[in-house]
Design a protein around this motif. Structure first.
Motif, short mmCIF file in Angstrom:
data_model
loop_
_atom_site.label_atom_id
_atom_site.label_comp_id
_atom_site.label_asym_id
_atom_site.label_seq_id
_atom_site.Cartn_x
_atom_site.Cartn_y
_atom_site.Cartn_z
N ARG A 1 -35.02 53.21 10.87
CA ARG A 1 -36.17 52.87 11.19
C ARG A 1 -37.29 53.58 10.09
O ARG A 1 -37.96 52.91 9.45
N SER B 1 -33.49 46.53 14.05
CA SER B 1 -32.45 46.85 15.05
C SER B 1 -30.56 47.07 14.69
O SER B 1 -30.85 45.69 13.55
N ASP C 1 -32.09 40.66 19.16
CA ASP C 1 -31.98 40.01 18.24
C ASP C 1 -30.94 40.75 17.30
O ASP C 1 -30.55 40.02 16.85
N PHE D 1 -36.55 42.88 24.82
CA PHE D 1 -37.70 42.57 23.89
C PHE D 1 -36.31 43.45 22.61
O PHE D 1 -36.14 44.64 22.74
N PHE D 2 -36.62 43.28 20.91
CA PHE D 2 -35.69 43.95 20.56
C PHE D 2 -35.00 43.62 19.90
O PHE D 2 -34.17 43.32 19.25
N ASP E 1 -36.32 43.80 9.96
CA ASP E 1 -35.36 43.95 11.61
C ASP E 1 -34.85 45.38 12.14
O ASP E 1 -33.67 45.17 10.75
#
Length: 375
Positions: free
Chosen positions: A188, A196, A72, A68-69, A194
C-alpha cells in the motif's frame, strides 16, 4: 483492502458451510479419528475438516481470479494456480493418511510431490535474505529444491502442533493476520502502479478459511482438520513466505522502517516459530532415543502445558498469546524502529515465559514448603 477482505469473507463462508457438510459425511460414514493414548479426545470425532478448509481456499481463489483489482494477480501469472494445484495434491494425501494411516515415508513422498508441484508451477525461492546482501540463486534446480524443502518442513511443523481443539486453526488465523497486514501495508505504501500481491491474497484466503473452520473445531471439537487441513495450512503459509522473500530486491521493503532487509523472512519465521520449535524439539526428542522423527508421541508443547496443570482451553489460549506476541512483534518491525520493538519483544517474552511456567513454579514452591515443614 476491501477486495482482500471480501475474499477473506468468501473463504470463511464457504469453509464454514463445507466443514458442516464434511461433518455430516464423516459422522454418517463413521470416518472417525482413532482414540490413542496420546490423544486429547475421548469420543469419536471425524477428521475430514481439511476438506472444508480447502473448499474455502478453492472458491475464494476462483472468485478472486474474476474480481476487480485482485484479478490482476492472475494475469499472465500461473503461480496462483500452481499453489492451488499443490494444495489439492496435499489435501488428497492428507485425506488418504487420515483414512488409511499411511506409513510415514509414504506421506513424506506425498508431501514432497505436493511441494514440488508448487515449486515447478507455482512460486520458487530465488533469494535467501542475508545481511548485508541477500544471497541469490539463479539455478532453477536449486530454487526448486529449496522451495520444496521449505514447504515440506512447514507442512510438518503445522501438522505437529495440531493436537488440541482449535490450536492449529487459531495459530494460523493469528499468524496469517499478521502476515496479511504486513504484506498489505508494504504494498500500500510502495511507489508502484499495481499494488495487488499474491502473498496478501494467499494469507487473506487462508485466514478466512481457518475462521470458517474454527467454530466447528473449538473445544469440544465436532470435527478435526486432520493431516489434510494442517498440511494445507503449512503449504499456503510457506508459499506466501516464498512470495514475500522473492520481493526483497524489488525495492518494496526499502520504504519500511526498522530492518527492511530481513523483514520478508523475519515475519514468516516469527509466525511459524511455535510450529517450527515444536517440530525441532520432536525430532531431537525422538532421535535421541533411537526412534523415527516421524513417530508419534505425547511430548509436544501442548501436551507439556497440560501436564503442568493447564486445562485444554487454557493451554490453547496461552499458545494463542504466544503466537500473537511473536507474529505481531514481527509485524511491528516493519512499522516501528527496530530498537523499540526489540525492547518490547524482550519484555513481552519474559512476561509470557513467567506466565507459562507459573503452574510449575507455584507447585514446586508448594512442594518445597511442604518438605521444609515436614522436616
Amino acid at each position: 483492502m476491501i477486495m482482500y477482505l471480501s475474499m477473506m469473507l468468501t473463504a470463511a463462508i464457504v469453509s464454514y458451510g463445507a466443514t458442516w457438510g464434511a461433518r455430516l459425511i464423516g459422522d454418517r460414514l463413521e470416518l472417525f479419528a482413532p482414540i490413542r493414548s496420546r490423544d486429547m479426545h475421548s469420543s469419536p470425532v471425524s477428521r475430514l475438516g481439511g476438506l472444508g478448509i480447502f473448499a474455502g481456499v478453492l472458491v475464494a481463489l476462483a472468485v478472486a481470479s474474476q474480481s476487480f483489482f485482485v484479478k490482476d494477480i492472475f494475469r499472465n501469472n500461473g503461480a496462483p494456480w500452481g499453489v492451488l494445484a499443490g494444495a489439492a495434491v496435499i489435501v488428497l494425501v492428507g485425506v488418504a493418511d487420515d483414512l488409511l494411516d499411511l506409513r510415514w515415508w509414504v506421506k513424506l513422498i506425498g508431501q514432497a510431490f505436493a511441494a514440488l508441484v508448487v515449486a515447478v508451477w507455482g512460486v520458487r525461492m530465488t533469494i535467501i535474505p542475508f545481511i548485508p546482501e541477500p544471497i541469490r540463486f539463479d539455478s532453477d534446480p536449486v530454487n526448486i529444491v529449496l522451495t520444496t524443502g521449505l514447504i515440506v518442513v512447514t507442512m510438518n511443523a503445522f501438522n505437529f502442533i495440531d493436537g488440541l481443539d482449535g490450536l492449529a486453526a487459531g495459530v494460523a488465523v493469528i499468524g496469517g493476520s499478521a502476515f496479511f497486514l504486513t504484506a498489505y501495508w508494504v504494498h500500500r505504501n510502495a511507489p508502484i502502479l499495481d499494488r495487488s500481491d499474491l502473498a496478501t491474497l494467499l494469507t487473506a484466503v487462508l485466514v478466512g478459511s481457518c475462521l470458517g473452520f474454527l467454530p466447528h473445531n473449538w473445544f469440544p471439537s465436532k470435527i478435526f482438520m486432520g493431516d489434510s487441513g494442517a498440511m494445507l495450512i503449512g503449504l499456503l503459509m510457506a508459499s506466501a513466505g516464498v512470495v514475500s522473500t522473492g520481493q526483497i530486491t524489488s525495492g518494496l521493503y526499502d520504504r519500511v522502517n526498522g530492518i527492511p532487509t530481513i523483514i520478508p523472512i523475519l515475519l514468516p519465521f516469527a509466525v511459524l516459530f511455535l510450529p517450527l520449535l515444536d517440530l525441532c524439539l520432536a525430532v531431537v526428542r525422538r532421535t535421541a532415543v533411537g526412534r523415527s522423527p516421524w513417530s508419534a508421541d505425547r511430548g509436544h508443547l501442548h501436551h507439556k502445558l497440560m501436564d503442568i496443570g493447564y486445562s485444554h482451553r487454557t493451554a490453547v489460549m496461552l499458545l494463542y498469546l504466544w503466537a500473537a506476541v511473536l507474529s505481531f512483534g514481527g509485524l511491528a518491525f516493519a512499522v516501528y524502529p527496530w530498537q523499540v520493538v526489540l525492547a518490547i519483544m524482550v519484555a513481552a517474552t519474559l512476561v509470557m515465559g513467567l506466565v507459562t511456567a507459573w503452574p510449575y513454579l507455584s507447585r514446586r514452591g508448594e512442594n518445597t514448603g511442604v518438605g521444609q515443614a515436614s522436616e
